[in-house]
Design a protein around this motif. Structure first.
Motif, short mmCIF file in Angstrom:
data_model
loop_
_atom_site.label_atom_id
_atom_site.label_comp_id
_atom_site.label_asym_id
_atom_site.label_seq_id
_atom_site.Cartn_x
_atom_site.Cartn_y
_atom_site.Cartn_z
N LEU A 161 -43.54 -55.40 100.04
CA LEU A 161 -44.56 -56.28 99.46
C LEU A 161 -45.90 -56.11 100.17
CD1 LEU A 161 -42.49 -59.55 98.86
CD2 LEU A 161 -43.21 -57.84 97.18
N THR A 162 -45.86 -55.89 101.48
CA THR A 162 -47.10 -55.70 102.24
C THR A 162 -47.80 -54.41 101.81
OG1 THR A 162 -46.22 -56.90 104.16
CG2 THR A 162 -48.07 -55.40 104.55
N ILE A 163 -47.03 -53.34 101.66
CA ILE A 163 -47.61 -52.07 101.23
C ILE A 163 -48.18 -52.20 99.82
CG2 ILE A 163 -47.09 -49.67 100.62
CD1 ILE A 163 -45.00 -49.70 102.87
N ALA A 164 -47.44 -52.88 98.93
CA ALA A 164 -47.91 -53.06 97.56
C ALA A 164 -49.23 -53.82 97.55
CB ALA A 164 -46.85 -53.80 96.75
N ALA A 165 -49.34 -54.86 98.36
CA ALA A 165 -50.57 -55.64 98.42
C ALA A 165 -51.72 -54.80 98.98
CB ALA A 165 -50.36 -56.88 99.29
N TRP A 166 -51.44 -53.98 99.98
CA TRP A 166 -52.45 -53.12 100.59
C TRP A 166 -53.03 -52.14 99.56
CZ3 TRP A 166 -51.26 -48.41 104.13
CH2 TRP A 166 -52.45 -47.90 104.65
N ILE A 167 -52.13 -51.49 98.80
CA ILE A 167 -52.59 -50.54 97.79
C ILE A 167 -53.42 -51.26 96.72
CG2 ILE A 167 -51.83 -48.95 95.97
CD1 ILE A 167 -49.32 -48.43 97.67
N ARG A 168 -52.95 -52.42 96.30
CA ARG A 168 -53.65 -53.18 95.24
C ARG A 168 -55.05 -53.57 95.69
NH1 ARG A 168 -56.29 -54.98 91.99
NH2 ARG A 168 -55.82 -56.41 90.26
N ILE A 169 -55.17 -54.03 96.94
CA ILE A 169 -56.47 -54.47 97.45
C ILE A 169 -57.40 -53.27 97.71
CG2 ILE A 169 -57.63 -55.56 99.41
CD1 ILE A 169 -55.12 -57.37 99.66
N ALA A 170 -56.84 -52.21 98.30
CA ALA A 170 -57.66 -51.07 98.71
C ALA A 170 -58.01 -50.13 97.57
CB ALA A 170 -56.96 -50.30 99.83
N ASP A 171 -57.07 -49.93 96.63
CA ASP A 171 -57.25 -48.89 95.61
C ASP A 171 -57.09 -49.37 94.18
OD1 ASP A 171 -57.71 -46.68 97.43
OD2 ASP A 171 -55.62 -46.90 98.00
N GLY A 172 -56.98 -50.68 93.99
CA GLY A 172 -56.96 -51.21 92.64
C GLY A 172 -55.58 -51.20 91.99
N ARG A 173 -55.59 -51.37 90.69
CA ARG A 173 -54.35 -51.51 89.93
C ARG A 173 -53.52 -50.22 89.98
NH1 ARG A 173 -54.10 -55.92 86.63
NH2 ARG A 173 -56.04 -57.09 86.33
N GLY A 174 -52.23 -50.39 89.74
CA GLY A 174 -51.34 -49.24 89.75
C GLY A 174 -50.74 -49.00 91.11
N VAL A 175 -49.92 -49.93 91.56
CA VAL A 175 -49.30 -49.81 92.88
C VAL A 175 -48.26 -48.71 92.91
CG1 VAL A 175 -47.79 -51.00 94.53
CG2 VAL A 175 -49.77 -52.19 93.56
N LEU A 176 -47.49 -48.60 91.83
CA LEU A 176 -46.42 -47.62 91.77
C LEU A 176 -46.84 -46.38 91.00
CD1 LEU A 176 -43.19 -49.73 91.06
CD2 LEU A 176 -43.86 -48.67 93.22
N PHE A 177 -46.33 -45.25 91.44
CA PHE A 177 -46.46 -43.98 90.74
C PHE A 177 -45.09 -43.69 90.13
CE2 PHE A 177 -45.45 -39.40 91.43
CZ PHE A 177 -46.17 -38.88 90.37
N VAL A 178 -45.05 -43.50 88.82
CA VAL A 178 -43.80 -43.26 88.10
C VAL A 178 -43.90 -41.91 87.41
CG1 VAL A 178 -42.17 -44.13 86.39
CG2 VAL A 178 -43.55 -45.74 87.72
N GLN A 179 -42.94 -41.04 87.64
CA GLN A 179 -43.01 -39.70 87.05
C GLN A 179 -41.62 -39.22 86.69
OE1 GLN A 179 -44.00 -36.21 89.55
NE2 GLN A 179 -45.72 -35.87 88.15
N ASP A 180 -41.51 -38.49 85.58
CA ASP A 180 -40.24 -37.91 85.18
C ASP A 180 -39.91 -36.75 86.10
OD1 ASP A 180 -39.98 -39.65 83.02
OD2 ASP A 180 -41.14 -38.34 81.71
N ARG A 181 -38.72 -36.78 86.68
CA ARG A 181 -38.23 -35.72 87.55
C ARG A 181 -36.85 -35.29 87.08
NH1 ARG A 181 -40.97 -35.12 92.69
NH2 ARG A 181 -43.07 -35.95 92.33
N ALA A 182 -36.40 -34.13 87.55
CA ALA A 182 -35.09 -33.60 87.18
C ALA A 182 -34.04 -34.10 88.17
CB ALA A 182 -35.12 -32.08 87.17
N GLY A 183 -33.00 -34.74 87.64
CA GLY A 183 -31.90 -35.20 88.46
C GLY A 183 -30.75 -34.22 88.46
N VAL A 184 -29.55 -34.71 88.75
CA VAL A 184 -28.37 -33.85 88.78
C VAL A 184 -28.17 -33.19 87.42
CG1 VAL A 184 -26.77 -35.74 88.23
CG2 VAL A 184 -25.94 -33.73 89.44
N ASN A 185 -27.88 -31.89 87.44
CA ASN A 185 -27.72 -31.07 86.23
C ASN A 185 -28.99 -31.02 85.38
OD1 ASN A 185 -24.99 -30.44 86.82
ND2 ASN A 185 -24.34 -32.39 85.92
N GLY A 186 -30.13 -31.36 85.97
CA GLY A 186 -31.40 -31.29 85.26
C GLY A 186 -31.71 -32.49 84.40
#
Length: 234
Positions: A29-54
């Motif tokens: 929660l502390t890291i999330a608040a830091w990112i929100r205050i310092a760099d604005g909206r979008g605390v999380l980065f979400v990206q499609d990645r390949a898991g087991v068996n692709g």
């Protein structure tokens, strides 16, 4: 290794991830608040990645780059938008610290809890690059990807992709719970490491221009819209 042992070990990692999420809630929660205050909206980065068996899954990280990093990479003349460059201007004010300490990876505990990742395994690659894997490269997809792995404790960004493939295949061939514990220990004692030199990803740049042999048809590649950020592992 007995499949029952692997099944038990995977289940244990999911349990450990759930406990870690609970215990680390104040830090998260502390890291999330830091990112929100310092760099604005979008605390999380979400990206499609390949898991087991692709099989694709949505990997979570704390955002460490600017929102328009893909467009910015083209403006800067960076050939590989999924890679890094020295003194990368796309990394945010918070991002440098989060990446150096690997705190940006904490949200992946959710991926582990959901069974999409393990605590230890080959780092999950982006779908466009997995599409260009050779048959040998694809062996790293035989196990679940991990938050940390054998390649990470043996060089991280200081090694190029051909060497990462070799290290990941070694891990797949020599996996055991004892090896995972060794990797977790080595990860823990090197969290305060300095940022390693960045290698230009010549392999994947070349493959984008002239695609290598693709994966076997058994590997599912569900192409989804790309997320407007790049935060390469490591």
């Amino acid at each position: 290794m007995d499949p029952v042992v692997r099944l038990f070990w995977n289940g244990l990692q999911r349990l450990v991830a759930a406990v870690m999420l609970l215990l680390l809630t104040p830090v998260i929660l502390t890291i999330a608040a830091w990112i929100r205050i310092a760099d604005g909206r979008g605390v999380l980065f979400v990206q499609d990645r390949a898991g087991v068996n692709g099989t694709p899954f949505r990997m979570l990280k704390f955002r460490s780059m600017v929102h328009n990093s893909v467009a910015l990479s083209a403006q800067l003349g960076i050939d590989d938008p999924f890679g890094l460059v020295e003194n990368d201007p796309r990394i945010t004010r918070c991002g440098s610290f989060l990446r150096r300490t690997s705190l940006d990876e904490l949200p992946q505990l959710i991926n582990v809890m959901l069974g999409q990742m393990n605590l230890v395994g080959p780092r999950p690659d982006v779908l466009p690059q997995v599409a260009n894997y050779s048959a040998e490269d694809a062996r790293r997809l035989e196990v679940k990807p991990g938050i940390t792995g054998w390649a990470q404790v043996n060089g991280r960004d200081d090694i190029d992709w051909p060497q990462r493939f070799i290290l990941d295949r070694w891990y797949v061939d020599n996996w055991s719970p004892a090896l995972d514990l060794k990797i977790l220990w080595e990860t823990a004692v090197t969290l305060q490491r300095g940022e390693p030199p960045v290698h230009v990803d010549t392999l994947n740049i070349a493959r984008q221009q002239t695609p290598a042999a693709t994966l076997d048809s058994k590997i599912v590649m569900d192409q989804k819209p790309a997320v407007q950020d790049v935060s390469r592992v490591a």
